[in-house]
Motif scaffolding. Structure first.
Motif, PDB file in Angstrom:
ATOM      1  N   SER A 151       0.830  -1.207   0.000  1.00  0.00           N
ATOM      2  CA  SER A 151       0.000   0.000   0.000  1.00  0.00           C
ATOM      3  C   SER A 151       0.862   1.255   0.000  1.00  0.00           C
ATOM      4  CB  SER A 151      -0.925  -0.004   1.220  1.00  0.00           C
ATOM      5  OG  SER A 151      -1.830  -1.083   1.165  1.00  0.00           O
TER       6      SER A 151
ATOM      7  N   ASP B 119      -4.454  -1.127  -6.807  1.00  0.00           N
ATOM      8  CA  ASP B 119      -5.244  -0.083  -6.135  1.00  0.00           C
ATOM      9  C   ASP B 119      -5.374  -0.461  -4.657  1.00  0.00           C
ATOM     10  OD1 ASP B 119      -6.908   1.897  -5.272  1.00  0.00           O
ATOM     11  OD2 ASP B 119      -8.563   1.435  -6.639  1.00  0.00           O
TER      12      ASP B 119
ATOM     13  N   SER C 204      -6.356   1.125  -2.196  1.00  0.00           N
ATOM     14  CA  SER C 204      -7.545   1.635  -1.513  1.00  0.00           C
ATOM     15  C   SER C 204      -8.701   0.638  -1.568  1.00  0.00           C
ATOM     16  CB  SER C 204      -7.986   2.966  -2.128  1.00  0.00           C
ATOM     17  OG  SER C 204      -8.428   2.785  -3.466  1.00  0.00           O
ATOM     18  N   GLN C 205      -8.662  -0.294  -2.530  1.00  0.00           N
ATOM     19  CA  GLN C 205      -9.718  -1.300  -2.658  1.00  0.00           C
ATOM     20  C   GLN C 205      -9.293  -2.658  -2.103  1.00  0.00           C
ATOM     21  OE1 GLN C 205     -12.765  -0.461  -3.836  1.00  0.00           O
ATOM     22  NE2 GLN C 205     -11.929   1.620  -3.946  1.00  0.00           N
TER      23      GLN C 205
ATOM     24  N   ASN D  37      -2.888   9.951   5.238  1.00  0.00           N
ATOM     25  CA  ASN D  37      -4.012   9.584   4.373  1.00  0.00           C
ATOM     26  C   ASN D  37      -4.432   8.132   4.607  1.00  0.00           C
ATOM     27  OD1 ASN D  37      -3.792  12.108   3.317  1.00  0.00           O
ATOM     28  ND2 ASN D  37      -3.087  11.472   1.297  1.00  0.00           N
ATOM     29  N   THR D  38      -5.701   7.855   4.393  1.00  0.00           N
ATOM     30  CA  THR D  38      -6.209   6.485   4.540  1.00  0.00           C
ATOM     31  C   THR D  38      -5.957   5.724   3.243  1.00  0.00           C
ATOM     32  OG1 THR D  38      -8.403   7.261   3.901  1.00  0.00           O
ATOM     33  CG2 THR D  38      -7.942   7.096   6.254  1.00  0.00           C
ATOM     34  N   VAL D  39      -4.724   5.320   3.038  1.00  0.00           N
ATOM     35  CA  VAL D  39      -4.323   4.694   1.775  1.00  0.00           C
ATOM     36  C   VAL D  39      -4.585   3.189   1.762  1.00  0.00           C
ATOM     37  CG1 VAL D  39      -2.556   6.438   1.350  1.00  0.00           C
ATOM     38  CG2 VAL D  39      -1.950   4.352   2.591  1.00  0.00           C
TER      39      VAL D  39
ATOM     40  N   GLY E 212      -8.888   2.266   1.926  1.00  0.00           N
ATOM     41  CA  GLY E 212      -9.705   3.458   2.042  1.00  0.00           C
ATOM     42  C   GLY E 212     -10.150   3.763   3.456  1.00  0.00           C
ATOM     43  N   LYS E 213      -9.593   3.040   4.455  1.00  0.00           N
ATOM     44  CA  LYS E 213     -10.042   3.214   5.839  1.00  0.00           C
ATOM     45  C   LYS E 213      -8.900   3.449   6.822  1.00  0.00           C
ATOM     46  CE  LYS E 213     -14.049   0.154   5.208  1.00  0.00           C
ATOM     47  NZ  LYS E 213     -14.705  -1.088   5.670  1.00  0.00           N
TER      48      LYS E 213
END
Length: 660
Positions: free
Chosen positions: A302, A351, A353-354, A571-573, A576-577
């Motif tokens: 990530s 990605d 974030s997913q 950042n919530t990388v 996404g959380k």
């Protein structure tokens, strides 16, 4: 006289057996697994003399072994659980100490790296700041690889210990089978049992329970049937079955245990071993070690993915777009051992974030590749389209299937762990190591009012780019012109790239899409996006005001992209959380809480084991004070029986004298 003599003799012999048995107890008082024995006597057959029955003395009915099968079963069960928790605790404590170490853990390196990014943002033109960032990046990579290597070492140690335990299980099962055979031959008479052999066998069964939870069932002819798991027999009569340590069909690195029976070898699932040292090691490996490796890799991937994505949106000292700063490891893909086809299957996190915290299985059903998320069973199909290579993104992971030389057949399967190698494959790219000037600290665009000057007081307050900018066809420089022909209507901007639609988001967060080649209404606070370019204006423009957007050529003192890179720390990388620190803290918290949990359970079960062992020893253990009293009792019985025989001898001598 003969009757009295034989009666005395029987008492003498019984006392002798009692003394020998008591001495045997005393001699074996400290021998593990020994059960106390005692002599059971019964009256001899009485003889009828016409006017009544006269006893014929005593005889030894049996040498009794004090043994309670229920208590023994409780001891085995408690021992199995205790050994499992002890093994689990020993392994997880290593992981807990490593992750929570304030100097050896990941947190200090993460903090040091982002401090280097912040220093670069403050001094983008300084070569020393760029070199410091590269060095802190290398230190971070070294910490990731060090943690990953340590976890791998622990995993290798677990596999080696399991293999050693399997050998021990096989040795114990073989010895138990041999004792079953010997006991069956010697102890066929109901009362006359080979007590010492029974003790040896029960001790072996108890020792076996230290390695694996067992089920023991008494069989015919004093034999024991010993089974594990869901009923797989280890010992049946005089036959023993063997376990083998082999590579897992789904994971060639991870060892698995197979069961050999009648020439067939069956791979046993880890759930078969619910207790004993083997069960504890397997439980630790699946619930803690693999999860920690994947979670640590998730943080590494990530970070690398998010940092690379933002780095590519900047430009270096020469004005060139940034490249990858970190290497991103590919996922671990293991083909099933029975596969027929040989396509090349790859999985790369694209990605973060997913990204889900899960591994995947993929199986070909004859028409589609079915990718199943193991955490919840969610399935996604990838339908072959005849292309040379086919890719599909699932949960932020790009799965790529390239046909091989052998066609895939129904049933071919793969195990995919997208983040398992993330930490071990994390590193600074060679391009950055070779030339620190390629660090993209600057933003790619600059904007300003045109040279003829604007009348209004509007200015571009925000200017940035998104990932779409890298593939857009926007031609720069670009001039936006503001016009307001009717004071009752909003003014409009024109000059956007030909063929490019424009999205306007107002201060309330409502987005409006405008078709390409049309003027775009503007209100204060609006944010405008097109071709991956994002901008916002403040103030009030006047008709005829123009704003120029162009490439950032002289980017030596620009640190806007470096500031965005530094912002990734908060950042919530991940999914996404979570932030990077949040995710690592969750790993440390999980391992720490699990360590405390098993430590408490281990201490509680150790106390339980002590209690049931005391209960079992109260029945089977040797009490030396009691045995000393028995010695005196049998000594007195021996002396009394001898006195009876002496009197019988004296009386017989009197009879002989009368006959002379």
């Amino acid at each position: 006289m003969a009757n009295l003599l034989s009666i005395g003799k029987s008492g003498l012999l019984a006392a002798q057996v009692g003394l020998a048995t008591t001495g045997h107890n005393i001699a074996n008082a400290n021998v593990a697994g020994y059960s106390r024995q005692s002599v059971v006597q019964q009256a001899g057959q009485a003889q009828s003399l016409g006017n009544g029955f006269v006893g014929s003395g005593t005889e030894v009915a049996q040498v009794k072994r004090y043994y309670d099968s229920f208590l023994a079963s409780q001891v085995r069960s408690a021992q199995s659980t205790s050994s499992s928790l002890t093994a689990y605790t020993a392994q997880i404590s290593q992981v807990d100490n490593m992750l929570a170490d304030p100097t050896a853990g990941l947190s200090p390196s993460l903090q040091n790296f982002f401090s280097g990014v912040q220093d670069l943002a403050a001094n983008p033109a300084l070569s020393a700041s760029r070199q410091a960032l590269v060095s802190s990046g290398e230190s971070l990579a070294a910490r990731f690889t060090s943690l990953s290597a340590r976890l791998s070492d622990i995993g290798n140690g677990v596999n080696a210990q399991i293999a050693t335990d399997v050998d021990a299980i096989n040795a114990y099962s073989t010895q138990i089978a041999k004792l079953n055979d010997a006991i069956g031959i010697i102890g066929s008479d109901g009362n006359n049992q080979p007590n010492d052999l029974l003790d040896q066998r029960d001790l072996l069964v108890t020792e076996l329970s230290k390695f694996v939870k067992t089920t023991v069932v008494a069989g015919s002819n004093n034999s024991l049937t010993v089974s594990i798991g869901s009923g797989q027999p280890l010992v049946v009569g005089k036959q023993s079955f063997q376990l083998n340590m082999t590579s897992s069909p789904a994971d060639q690195i991870k060892g698995t245990i197979s069961y050999a029976s009648s020439g067939n070898v069956t791979v046993l699932p880890d759930s078969t071993f619910t207790g004993g040292e083997v069960g504890g090691l397997l439980d630790f490996r699946s619930t803690v070690l693999e999860r920690t490796q994947s979670s640590l890799g998730r943080v590494a991937i990530s970070l690398a993915s998010a940092f690379n994505a933002q780095h590519k949106l900047g430009v270096d000292l020469s004005g060139n777009p940034g490249g990858d700063f970190f290497t991103v490891a590919k996922g671990d893909v293991t083909a099933g051992s029975a596969n027929v086809g040989n396509p090349v299957v790859a999985a790369v996190v694209t990605d973060p974030s997913q990204l889900k915290e899960s591994d995947y299985s993929m199986q070909y059903d004859g028409s589609d590749f079915v990718v199943t998320r193991l955490s919840d069973g969610n399935a996604t199909k990838i339908t072959p389209d005849g292309q040379a290579s086919q890719s599909q993104v699932i949960d932020g992971v790009t799965f790529t299937i390239t046909p091989g030389t052998k066609a895939t057949e129904a049933g071919d399967s793969y195990t995919i762990k997208p983040t398992l190698n993330g930490a071990s494959g994390f590193g600074v790219t060679q391009a950055i190591l070779a030339d620190r000037s390629t660090i993209a600290a600057a933003a790619p665009l600059i904007a300003s009012a045109t040279s003829n000057g604007n009348i209004g007081n509007a200015k571009i307050s925000e200017l940035g780019v998104g990932s779409a900018y890298l593939t857009s066809s926007v031609t720069l420089p670009l001039t936006l012109t503001y016009a307001r022909a009717d004071p009752t209507l909003p003014g409009e901007f024109s000059g956007f790239p030909a063929g490019q639609s424009v999205t306007v988001t107002n201060s309330a967060g409502e987005a409006t899409l405008y078709a390409a080649d049309t003027a775009v209404p503007y209100s204060a606070g609006d944010k405008i996006s097109f071709g991956g370019i994002n901008l916002a204006l403040s103030g009030t423009p006047a008709t005829g005001d123009t704003f120029e957007i162009k490439k950032n050529v002289g980017a030596v003192g620009d640190s806007r992209n470096a500031a965005l890179l530094a912002g990734l720390q908060s950042n919530t990388v991940i999914g996404g959380k979570e932030t990077l620190q949040d995710s690592y803290a969750a790993i440390v918290s999980f391992v720490g809480n699990k360590t405390r949990e098993v430590q408490i359970s281990s201490a509680a079960n150790a106390s339980l084991l002590e209690q049931v062992t005391k209960s079992q020893q109260a029945v089977s253990g040797v009490n030396l004070d009691e045995e000393a009293a028995n010695l005196l009792q049998y000594q007195q019985a021996y002396q009394a029986a001898g006195k009876a025989m002496q009197i019988a001898s004296t009386l017989f001598d009197v009879l002989l004298t009368l006959g002379r």
